[in-house]
Design an enzyme around this catalytic site. Structure first.
Site, PDB file in Angstrom:
ATOM      1  N   HIS A  43     107.587 116.368  30.670  1.00 19.63           N
ATOM      2  CA  HIS A  43     108.003 118.125  31.146  1.00 19.63           C
ATOM      3  C   HIS A  43     106.837 118.709  32.016  1.00 19.63           C
ATOM      4  CE1 HIS A  43     111.487 117.177  28.520  1.00 19.63           C
ATOM      5  NE2 HIS A  43     111.872 117.684  28.838  1.00 19.63           N
ATOM      6  N   GLU A  48     112.847 122.686  31.452  1.00 20.03           N
ATOM      7  CA  GLU A  48     114.599 122.659  31.369  1.00 20.03           C
ATOM      8  C   GLU A  48     115.720 123.420  31.725  1.00 20.03           C
ATOM      9  OE1 GLU A  48     116.295 120.071  28.538  1.00 20.03           O
ATOM     10  OE2 GLU A  48     115.150 118.873  28.650  1.00 20.03           O
ATOM     11  N   CYS A  97     108.282 108.227  27.575  1.00 19.30           N
ATOM     12  CA  CYS A  97     108.125 109.730  26.585  1.00 19.30           C
ATOM     13  C   CYS A  97     106.354 109.497  26.115  1.00 19.30           C
ATOM     14  CB  CYS A  97     108.874 109.542  25.469  1.00 19.30           C
ATOM     15  SG  CYS A  97     109.074 111.216  24.014  1.00 19.30           S
ATOM     16  N   ASN A  98     106.583 110.728  25.594  1.00 18.87           N
ATOM     17  CA  ASN A  98     104.407 111.159  25.132  1.00 18.87           C
ATOM     18  C   ASN A  98     104.973 111.033  23.805  1.00 18.87           C
ATOM     19  OD1 ASN A  98     102.531 112.161  27.489  1.00 18.87           O
ATOM     20  ND2 ASN A  98     104.288 112.454  28.386  1.00 18.87           N
ATOM     21  N   THR A  99     105.585 111.409  23.440  1.00 22.33           N
ATOM     22  CA  THR A  99     106.142 112.087  22.156  1.00 22.33           C
ATOM     23  C   THR A  99     105.998 110.135  21.369  1.00 22.33           C
ATOM     24  OG1 THR A  99     106.795 113.535  21.868  1.00 22.33           O
ATOM     25  CG2 THR A  99     107.224 112.724  20.057  1.00 22.33           C
ATOM     26  N   ASP A 108     113.147 107.581  28.036  1.00 24.20           N
ATOM     27  CA  ASP A 108     112.312 108.764  27.771  1.00 24.20           C
ATOM     28  C   ASP A 108     113.139 109.464  26.186  1.00 24.20           C
ATOM     29  OD1 ASP A 108     110.898 111.189  27.509  1.00 24.20           O
ATOM     30  OD2 ASP A 108     112.623 112.164  29.036  1.00 24.20           O
ATOM     31  N   SER A 109     112.723 109.585  25.320  1.00 24.69           N
ATOM     32  CA  SER A 109     113.899 111.090  24.781  1.00 24.69           C
ATOM     33  C   SER A 109     114.909 112.144  25.185  1.00 24.69           C
ATOM     34  CB  SER A 109     112.344 112.423  24.197  1.00 24.69           C
ATOM     35  OG  SER A 109     112.202 113.142  25.081  1.00 24.69           O
ATOM     36  N   CYS A 158     103.041 115.810  29.030  1.00 30.24           N
ATOM     37  CA  CYS A 158     104.248 115.846  28.357  1.00 30.24           C
ATOM     38  C   CYS A 158     104.867 115.087  29.030  1.00 30.24           C
ATOM     39  CB  CYS A 158     104.564 116.934  26.955  1.00 30.24           C
ATOM     40  SG  CYS A 158     106.320 116.476  27.172  1.00 30.24           S
ATOM     41  N   TYR A 212     112.480 114.489  20.770  1.00 33.29           N
ATOM     42  CA  TYR A 212     111.264 113.311  19.710  1.00 33.29           C
ATOM     43  C   TYR A 212     110.376 114.677  19.221  1.00 33.29           C
ATOM     44  CZ  TYR A 212     114.353 109.740  20.668  1.00 33.29           C
ATOM     45  OH  TYR A 212     115.118 108.813  21.020  1.00 33.29           O
TER      46      TYR A 212
HETATM   47  N1  DGL Z   1     109.812 113.671  26.327  1.00 26.58           N
HETATM   48  C1  DGL Z   1     109.697 114.319  24.701  1.00 26.58           C
HETATM   49  C2  DGL Z   1     107.454 113.975  25.685  1.00 26.58           C
HETATM   50  O1  DGL Z   1     106.916 113.810  26.329  1.00 26.58           O
HETATM   51  C3  DGL Z   1     109.330 115.606  26.074  1.00 26.58           C
HETATM   52  C4  DGL Z   1     110.668 116.465  25.012  1.00 26.58           C
HETATM   53  C5  DGL Z   1     111.208 116.411  23.714  1.00 26.58           C
HETATM   54  O2  DGL Z   1     110.258 116.678  23.231  1.00 26.58           O
HETATM   55  O3  DGL Z   1     111.680 115.375  23.123  1.00 26.58           O
HETATM   56  O4  DGL Z   1     106.931 114.305  24.679  1.00 26.58           O
END
Ligand code: DGL
Length: 273
Positions: free
Chosen positions: A190, A154, A74-76, A11-12, A188, A43
């Site tokens: 989070h 966070e 990570c979704n992004t 993950d990011s 996402c 990200y």
């Molecule tokens: N992990 C990112 C996501 O799931 C969220 C945090 C980020 O923007 O890096 O999209």
């Protein structure tokens, strides 16, 4: 046959620990190596090219750790980099969070209207609408970037009035009227920890798809299908890599993992070298 190698989770940052938590619950015999690219988070506001380059560096480190499968929590990164990652890491299988979430949303909706909340990068990448339409053409998908949710999660403000207010602003109007979606995808890492505030804003009747849960189910299925499960493992164990401040990773990460993280289990690494 039993495959004792660990599963890599990328993950990011720390949000992907929501996916790791679901994986640990679902697969109690497996061991996991988690990498959070905390030095380069977020990200979600970066270009697709940058996210691809970062994700490739990070997942190569997991491969060097001898993982049998890589989960892009990570979704992004899943939205903009899944194919190049799968190509680069072959033959190690790579599983992202978008497809399992899309599948669960299509199964859950009754009125064929789905809302997706995510980072700006995931929304721009259009990966959720693409995946949903590939499964079923006649679906209406509305996306909404909810970037502030990342910072609120966070901060640990999971049930604060600030979070309730933000959820109301982002989502309140989306679920009003006869044409409102009946299903929402938490697209996402989070967002699962903000589920209570999100639920308050959308009402009791909307189905919530948590991509952490659905991804854990998809990983379990893939391990089974490929004969890669660890049949003999006794208890799920977890190791962590972070690209910045192990101390912050252990402290904030506990919010997402749902249990304390021992600082001794977090190793600092530098992906740039
Ligand atoms: N992990 C990112 C996501 O799931 C969220 C945090 C980020 O923007 O890096 O999209």
């Amino acid at each position: 046959m039993s495959d004792p190698r660990p599963i890599g989770v990328f993950d990011s940052g720390m949000g992907g620990l929501t996916v790791l938590r679901a994986l640990g619950q679902r697969l109690p015999r497996e061991t996991f190596v988690y990498l959070g690219d905390t030095a380069r988070l977020p990200y979600g506001t970066k270009s697709a090219e940058t996210v691809r380059a970062y994700a490739l560096q990070a997942t190569r480190l997991l491969i060097a750790e001898g993982v049998k499968m890589v989960v892009i929590a990570c979704n992004t990164a899943s939205a903009v980099a899944l194919e190049p990652l799968a190509e680069a890491l072959a033959p190690v299988p790579v599983i992202g969070v978008i497809e399992p979430g899309a599948r669960a949303a299509v199964a859950a909706t009754r009125n064929r209207r789905i809302a997706v909340i995510a980072t700006e990068g995931t929304v721009k990448g259009e990966a959720y609408p693409r995946a949903i339409h590939a499964l079923k053409g006649e679906m209406s998908v509305v996306q909404r970037p909810c970037q502030v949710f990342v910072a609120l999660a966070e901060e640990g403000w999971t049930e604060s009035s600030v979070t309730t207010e933000a959820a109301q602003r982002y989502l309140g109007s989306l679920f009003e009227g006869a044409a409102a979606p009946d299903t929402i995808v938490l697209g996402c890492t989070h967002f699962p920890v903000l589920a209570a505030a999100i639920r308050q804003a959308i009402g009791a009747d909307v189905a919530v798809v948590d991509s952490a849960e659905t991804t854990a189910a998809a990983v379990a299925e893939a391990l089974e299908a490929k004969g890669m499960s660890n049949e003999t493992g006794r208890a799920s164990s977890m190791r962590f890599f972070a690209t910045d401040s192990p101390e912050r990773f252990a402290r904030v990460g506990a919010i997402f993992l749902g249990r304390p993280i021992d600082l001794a289990d977090v190793e600092l690494i530098d992906l740039r070298s």
